[in-house]
Enzyme design. Structure first.
Site, PDB file in Angstrom:
ATOM      1  N   ARG A 123       0.831  -1.206   0.000  1.00 31.00           N
ATOM      2  CA  ARG A 123       0.000   0.000   0.000  1.00 31.00           C
ATOM      3  C   ARG A 123       0.872   1.265   0.000  1.00 31.00           C
ATOM      4  NH1 ARG A 123      -3.656   2.747   4.395  1.00 31.00           N
ATOM      5  NH2 ARG A 123      -5.178   3.739   3.024  1.00 31.00           N
ATOM      6  N   HIS A 136       0.644   4.417  -2.535  1.00 31.73           N
ATOM      7  CA  HIS A 136       0.471   5.805  -2.089  1.00 31.73           C
ATOM      8  C   HIS A 136       1.650   6.683  -2.495  1.00 31.73           C
ATOM      9  CE1 HIS A 136      -2.955   5.405   1.083  1.00 31.73           C
ATOM     10  NE2 HIS A 136      -3.197   4.687   0.005  1.00 31.73           N
ATOM     11  N   ASP A 137       2.835   6.089  -2.624  1.00 28.99           N
ATOM     12  CA  ASP A 137       3.976   6.864  -3.122  1.00 28.99           C
ATOM     13  C   ASP A 137       3.737   7.248  -4.582  1.00 28.99           C
ATOM     14  OD1 ASP A 137       6.492   8.086  -3.126  1.00 28.99           O
ATOM     15  OD2 ASP A 137       7.475   6.274  -3.882  1.00 28.99           O
ATOM     16  N   VAL A 192       1.086   9.991  -5.564  1.00 32.07           N
ATOM     17  CA  VAL A 192       1.304  11.373  -5.111  1.00 32.07           C
ATOM     18  C   VAL A 192       2.718  11.781  -5.528  1.00 32.07           C
ATOM     19  CG1 VAL A 192       1.359  12.906  -3.116  1.00 32.07           C
ATOM     20  CG2 VAL A 192      -0.235  10.981  -3.143  1.00 32.07           C
ATOM     21  N   ASP A 209       8.511   8.407  -6.224  1.00 29.85           N
ATOM     22  CA  ASP A 209       9.771   9.117  -5.953  1.00 29.85           C
ATOM     23  C   ASP A 209      10.157   9.048  -4.483  1.00 29.85           C
ATOM     24  OD1 ASP A 209       7.848  10.700  -4.802  1.00 29.85           O
ATOM     25  OD2 ASP A 209       8.684  12.597  -5.523  1.00 29.85           O
ATOM     26  N   SER A 261       8.535  10.004  -2.014  1.00 32.47           N
ATOM     27  CA  SER A 261       8.105  11.179  -1.231  1.00 32.47           C
ATOM     28  C   SER A 261       7.273  10.786  -0.010  1.00 32.47           C
ATOM     29  CB  SER A 261       7.326  12.159  -2.113  1.00 32.47           C
ATOM     30  OG  SER A 261       6.273  11.497  -2.791  1.00 32.47           O
ATOM     31  N   ASN A 313      -2.285   8.301   5.063  1.00 28.96           N
ATOM     32  CA  ASN A 313      -1.004   7.609   5.257  1.00 28.96           C
ATOM     33  C   ASN A 313      -0.713   7.240   6.704  1.00 28.96           C
ATOM     34  OD1 ASN A 313      -0.371   7.579   2.541  1.00 28.96           O
ATOM     35  ND2 ASN A 313       0.602   9.593   2.605  1.00 28.96           N
ATOM     36  N   PRO A 363      -7.217   7.758  -4.002  1.00 31.25           N
ATOM     37  CA  PRO A 363      -8.559   7.180  -3.954  1.00 31.25           C
ATOM     38  C   PRO A 363      -8.975   6.934  -2.500  1.00 31.25           C
ATOM     39  CG  PRO A 363      -7.148   5.982  -5.489  1.00 31.25           C
ATOM     40  CD  PRO A 363      -6.269   6.921  -4.722  1.00 31.25           C
ATOM     41  N   HIS A 421      -5.962  -5.681  -2.594  1.00 31.19           N
ATOM     42  CA  HIS A 421      -6.723  -5.890  -1.348  1.00 31.19           C
ATOM     43  C   HIS A 421      -6.939  -7.376  -1.043  1.00 31.19           C
ATOM     44  CE1 HIS A 421      -8.489  -1.520  -1.461  1.00 31.19           C
ATOM     45  NE2 HIS A 421      -7.209  -1.562  -1.192  1.00 31.19           N
ATOM     46  N   THR A 422      -6.340  -8.244  -1.824  1.00 32.75           N
ATOM     47  CA  THR A 422      -6.340  -9.669  -1.483  1.00 32.75           C
ATOM     48  C   THR A 422      -5.508  -9.928  -0.227  1.00 32.75           C
ATOM     49  OG1 THR A 422      -5.721 -11.883  -2.235  1.00 32.75           O
ATOM     50  CG2 THR A 422      -4.424 -10.097  -3.103  1.00 32.75           C
ATOM     51  N   ASP A 478      -9.902  -9.196   2.492  1.00 29.48           N
ATOM     52  CA  ASP A 478     -10.290 -10.388   1.730  1.00 29.48           C
ATOM     53  C   ASP A 478     -10.662 -11.469   2.743  1.00 29.48           C
ATOM     54  OD1 ASP A 478     -10.603 -12.488  -0.016  1.00 29.48           O
ATOM     55  OD2 ASP A 478      -8.470 -12.639  -0.544  1.00 29.48           O
ATOM     56  N   ASP A 538      -4.176 -14.019  -3.628  1.00 29.03           N
ATOM     57  CA  ASP A 538      -4.909 -14.929  -4.519  1.00 29.03           C
ATOM     58  C   ASP A 538      -6.123 -14.213  -5.124  1.00 29.03           C
ATOM     59  OD1 ASP A 538      -6.733 -14.752  -2.465  1.00 29.03           O
ATOM     60  OD2 ASP A 538      -6.307 -16.731  -1.646  1.00 29.03           O
TER      61      ASP A 538
HETATM   62  C1  HEM Z   1      -8.747   1.542  -6.050  1.00 27.83           C
HETATM   63  C2  HEM Z   1      -8.710   2.431  -5.107  1.00 27.83           C
HETATM   64  C3  HEM Z   1      -8.266   2.119  -3.698  1.00 27.83           C
HETATM   65  C4  HEM Z   1      -8.874   2.549  -2.574  1.00 27.83           C
HETATM   66  C5  HEM Z   1     -10.098   3.432  -2.483  1.00 27.83           C
HETATM   67  C6  HEM Z   1      -8.145   1.992  -1.466  1.00 27.83           C
HETATM   68  C7  HEM Z   1      -8.439   2.226  -0.139  1.00 27.83           C
HETATM   69  C8  HEM Z   1      -7.904   1.528   0.908  1.00 27.83           C
HETATM   70  C9  HEM Z   1      -8.291   1.674   2.287  1.00 27.83           C
HETATM   71  C10 HEM Z   1      -9.341   2.651   2.798  1.00 27.83           C
HETATM   72  C11 HEM Z   1      -7.579   0.789   3.011  1.00 27.83           C
HETATM   73  C12 HEM Z   1      -7.655   0.550   4.522  1.00 27.83           C
HETATM   74  C13 HEM Z   1      -6.718   1.491   5.218  1.00 27.83           C
HETATM   75  C14 HEM Z   1      -6.785   1.388   6.716  1.00 27.83           C
HETATM   76  O1  HEM Z   1      -7.861   1.301   7.282  1.00 27.83           O
HETATM   77  O2  HEM Z   1      -5.688   1.385   7.331  1.00 27.83           O
HETATM   78  C15 HEM Z   1      -6.714   0.080   2.104  1.00 27.83           C
HETATM   79  C16 HEM Z   1      -5.826  -0.896   2.461  1.00 27.83           C
HETATM   80  C17 HEM Z   1      -4.950  -1.488   1.590  1.00 27.83           C
HETATM   81  N1  HEM Z   1      -4.756  -1.141   0.265  1.00 27.83           N
HETATM   82 FE1  HEM Z   1      -5.948   0.021  -0.841  1.00 27.83          FE
HETATM   83  N2  HEM Z   1      -7.117   1.238  -1.944  1.00 27.83           N
HETATM   84  C18 HEM Z   1      -7.145   1.299  -3.308  1.00 27.83           C
HETATM   85  C19 HEM Z   1      -6.232   0.724  -4.165  1.00 27.83           C
HETATM   86  C20 HEM Z   1      -5.154  -0.006  -3.775  1.00 27.83           C
HETATM   87  C21 HEM Z   1      -4.080  -0.431  -4.639  1.00 27.83           C
HETATM   88  C22 HEM Z   1      -3.960  -0.047  -6.113  1.00 27.83           C
HETATM   89  C23 HEM Z   1      -3.232  -1.173  -3.884  1.00 27.83           C
HETATM   90  C24 HEM Z   1      -1.944  -1.849  -4.290  1.00 27.83           C
HETATM   91  C25 HEM Z   1      -1.713  -2.317  -5.482  1.00 27.83           C
HETATM   92  C26 HEM Z   1      -3.782  -1.213  -2.555  1.00 27.83           C
HETATM   93  C27 HEM Z   1      -3.248  -1.915  -1.511  1.00 27.83           C
HETATM   94  C28 HEM Z   1      -3.775  -1.953  -0.230  1.00 27.83           C
HETATM   95  C29 HEM Z   1      -3.328  -2.869   0.794  1.00 27.83           C
HETATM   96  C30 HEM Z   1      -2.296  -3.957   0.624  1.00 27.83           C
HETATM   97  C31 HEM Z   1      -4.054  -2.559   1.941  1.00 27.83           C
HETATM   98  C32 HEM Z   1      -3.917  -3.198   3.319  1.00 27.83           C
HETATM   99  C33 HEM Z   1      -2.959  -2.369   4.145  1.00 27.83           C
HETATM  100  C34 HEM Z   1      -2.638  -2.962   5.493  1.00 27.83           C
HETATM  101  O3  HEM Z   1      -3.064  -4.067   5.821  1.00 27.83           O
HETATM  102  O4  HEM Z   1      -1.896  -2.288   6.255  1.00 27.83           O
HETATM  103  N3  HEM Z   1      -4.925  -0.471  -2.516  1.00 27.83           N
HETATM  104  N4  HEM Z   1      -6.919   0.566   0.827  1.00 27.83           N
END
Ligand code: HEM
Length: 327
Positions: free
Chosen positions: A70, A74-75, A78, A82, A84, A99, A166, A196-197, A247, A255
């Site tokens: 994640r 986020h890097d 924004v 880089d 940042s 963040n 997002p 989010h898997t 997931d 997966d």
């Molecule tokens: C499509 C738009 C996306 C939205 C709206 C979004 C939003 C979020 C939110 C709200 C969380 C939970 C944060 C928290 O409560 O701490 C999250 C977790 C996560 N996101 Fe996304 N995300 C998006 C795309 C992505 C992408 C593109 C990736 C990576 C390729 C990603 C990877 C992750 C991962 C791995 C977590 C779990 C983080 C953890 O367990 O610490 N997300 N995301």
């Protein structure tokens, strides 16, 4: 010219197959100047040092794998990829709401310390993060791929710039707009959301979906059994920081189960579930949800594209001495 890239389909770093990635990707400005093996002569052990740092961080705390994946997203979204997001200080990206729950900074710092000892001033923090994101996917039993490197580190990090990330309440249209602004199409959006898997979300970011309120009833797109489960995990006035797998049933394994859950009304974030309810993205989810789908290969390809958003190369930017501060 067609770009040939190695994709390693199993969780080992050794068993790779070579596939041809669509030629257009190579020509896109988005790949701007990075290449596979950038450090092969200047710091031959760079990728091994990063991998070992991530592996040891993961052994101590498996949660750093989703955290680092994640963080890289986020890097890149924004100021481009880089580094940042890694900079500490008042009003930097790192201090901004989206963040605050990022994990794994210490793993990146550890890798950087070792790299500075082995090859001072050579390997950028932006590259460490891109490599560590790939390693995190591999450690959770996802695909391995070769990460083009050669990014340099940015010197600008502003909390206000994170507004473009997002958010969990974003519609498909808003998600599409945010991804397409960075050159990523709708299919890549769905594939990358498949990140989010693995990992978790805090109750506070999705609890608005679970209970009747002045804002409206509980979200009707949630499967009723799953709704009851989420209500138990995240009671109305309970702790907003309690974390729930994104997931359900497979939160630590990379997966296709995330997509399968969406098809059954078991998406945790609203931004995830709308990928199923929206007719523009549902067919893509349907194509990805089988364990035999092309998800892993597509994820690797989309990550290479995401990892090259707005990269600084050549004489631009700098190679930071420590990842948490500009030189
Ligand atoms: C499509 C738009 C996306 C939205 C709206 C979004 C939003 C979020 C939110 C709200 C969380 C939970 C944060 C928290 O409560 O701490 C999250 C977790 C996560 N996101 Fe996304 N995300 C998006 C795309 C992505 C992408 C593109 C990736 C990576 C390729 C990603 C990877 C992750 C991962 C791995 C977590 C779990 C983080 C953890 O367990 O610490 N997300 N995301």
């Amino acid at each position: 010219m067609s770009l040939i890239r190695s994709l390693c389909l199993f969780s080992t770093f050794l068993s790779c197959i070579v596939i041809s990635v669509h030629g257009q990707a190579a020509a896109r400005p988005g790949l701007g100047g990075t290449r596979i093996g950038f450090y092969s002569t200047t710091c031959p052990n760079a990728e091994t040092i990063v991998r070992n740092a991530v592996t040891s961080g993961f052994s101590a705390n498996p949660r750093i794998a989703p955290g680092i994946l994640r963080m890289h997203f986020h890097d890149c979204f924004v100021q481009g990829c880089d580094g940042s997001v890694l900079i500490s200080g008042t009003n930097t990206e790192r201090t901004a709401g989206p963040n605050l729950n990022l994990r794994g900074f210490e793993v990146i710092d550890n890798a950087k310390t070792q790299l500075e000892a082995a090859c001072p001033g050579v390997v950028s923090c932006a590259d460490i993060l891109a490599l560590a994101a790939r390693d995190s996917v591999v450690l959770t039993r996802g695909i391995n791929w070769q990460v083009p490197t050669g990014r340099r580190d940015g010197r600008v990090s502003r909390a206000s710039d994170t507004n473009n990330l997002p958010g969990p309440g974003d519609s498909v249209a808003v998600q599409q707009q945010k991804f397409s602004a960075l050159g990523l199409n709708t299919r890549e959006l769905v594939v990358l959301a498949g990140g989010h898997t693995i990992g978790t979300a805090g109750c506070g970011v999705f609890r608005n979906r679970l209970f009747n309120s002045t804002a409206g009833p509980a979200d009707p797109t949630i499967d009723p059994t799953f709704l009851a489960q989420l209500q138990t995990q995240c009671p109305q006035n309970g702790d907003a920081t309690v974390r729930v797998d994104l997931d359900t049933g497979s939160g630590t394994t990379f997966d296709t189960s995330y997509f399968n859950n969406l098809s059954r009304g078991r998406g945790v974030l609203q931004s995830d579930q709308v990928l199923w309810t929206n007719p523009a993205t549902r067919p893509i989810v349907q194509q990805l949800m089988s364990p035999r789908s092309t998800f892993n290969a597509e994820f690797a390809r989309a990550m290479v594209r995401m990892s090259n958003i707005g990269v600084l190369t050549g004489a631009n930017g700098e190679i930071r001495r420590v990842c948490s501060a500009v030189n």
